[in-house]
Design a protein around this motif. Sequence first.
Motif, PDB file in Angstrom:
ATOM      1  N   GLN A  49      32.393  39.096 -49.415  1.00  0.00           N
ATOM      2  CA  GLN A  49      31.403  38.089 -49.797  1.00  0.00           C
ATOM      3  C   GLN A  49      30.123  38.364 -49.025  1.00  0.00           C
ATOM      4  N   LYS A  50      29.008  38.280 -49.705  1.00  0.00           N
ATOM      5  CA  LYS A  50      27.717  38.479 -49.061  1.00  0.00           C
ATOM      6  C   LYS A  50      27.633  37.517 -47.874  1.00  0.00           C
ATOM      7  N   PRO A  51      27.491  38.053 -46.650  1.00  0.00           N
ATOM      8  CA  PRO A  51      27.565  37.208 -45.458  1.00  0.00           C
ATOM      9  C   PRO A  51      26.627  36.001 -45.470  1.00  0.00           C
ATOM     10  N   GLU A  52      25.474  36.157 -46.066  1.00  0.00           N
ATOM     11  CA  GLU A  52      24.503  35.070 -46.085  1.00  0.00           C
ATOM     12  C   GLU A  52      24.932  33.910 -46.991  1.00  0.00           C
ATOM     13  N   THR A  53      26.005  34.095 -47.771  1.00  0.00           N
ATOM     14  CA  THR A  53      26.478  33.029 -48.663  1.00  0.00           C
ATOM     15  C   THR A  53      27.760  32.368 -48.157  1.00  0.00           C
ATOM     16  N   VAL A  54      28.240  32.763 -46.991  1.00  0.00           N
ATOM     17  CA  VAL A  54      29.472  32.215 -46.431  1.00  0.00           C
ATOM     18  C   VAL A  54      29.199  30.839 -45.816  1.00  0.00           C
ATOM     19  N   ASP A  55      30.116  29.907 -46.034  1.00  0.00           N
ATOM     20  CA  ASP A  55      30.043  28.580 -45.427  1.00  0.00           C
ATOM     21  C   ASP A  55      30.729  28.644 -44.063  1.00  0.00           C
ATOM     22  N   PHE A  56      29.938  28.841 -43.022  1.00  0.00           N
ATOM     23  CA  PHE A  56      30.498  29.023 -41.686  1.00  0.00           C
ATOM     24  C   PHE A  56      30.998  27.717 -41.065  1.00  0.00           C
ATOM     25  N   SER A  57      30.798  26.607 -41.746  1.00  0.00           N
ATOM     26  CA  SER A  57      31.350  25.346 -41.247  1.00  0.00           C
ATOM     27  C   SER A  57      32.820  25.189 -41.632  1.00  0.00           C
ATOM     28  N   ASP A  58      33.333  26.094 -42.469  1.00  0.00           N
ATOM     29  CA  ASP A  58      34.730  26.045 -42.900  1.00  0.00           C
ATOM     30  C   ASP A  58      35.640  26.260 -41.687  1.00  0.00           C
ATOM     31  N   PRO A  59      36.495  25.282 -41.364  1.00  0.00           N
ATOM     32  CA  PRO A  59      37.353  25.415 -40.175  1.00  0.00           C
ATOM     33  C   PRO A  59      38.385  26.540 -40.267  1.00  0.00           C
ATOM     34  N   SER A  60      38.612  27.098 -41.453  1.00  0.00           N
ATOM     35  CA  SER A  60      39.583  28.192 -41.565  1.00  0.00           C
ATOM     36  C   SER A  60      38.989  29.526 -41.119  1.00  0.00           C
ATOM     37  N   LEU A  61      37.675  29.570 -40.893  1.00  0.00           N
ATOM     38  CA  LEU A  61      37.036  30.803 -40.415  1.00  0.00           C
ATOM     39  C   LEU A  61      37.100  30.871 -38.894  1.00  0.00           C
TER      40      LEU A  61
END
Length: 128
Positions: A9-21
Amino acid sequence: MTRILFVGQKPETVDFSDPSLPPGFDAEKINAGIAVAVAQIHERGWDGDTCMITPDDAGRAMLETQLNSARYDCVVIGGGLRIPPKSLALFEMVVNAVHKAAPNATIAFNSRPEDTADAAARTLRPAD
């Protein structure tokens, strides 16, 4: 020559607030890992392409175009596409697109960008 495609996934489109990350993950770290992956693929003497997609129909089209542009021996699907539970539909789309457009390619899964070459190596047959 062995040809690898690294799909993520294009890194700039990742939802980094997702607790599974993993904590502390951000686009800069992912992009740095992608650069390491590309270098390691080339160090093994392989040709390598990357395809960082957006999580939408445009991403699907981008992936299909990339898959149809070359014959790949292995397609490595990044952990960011399969680990977060909310990415399940995107992950399924990627697997099905690879299966359809590159039926002779092995499919491998990395756990982070930096182990992409190792993931590919696990599925490729040794050279005769």
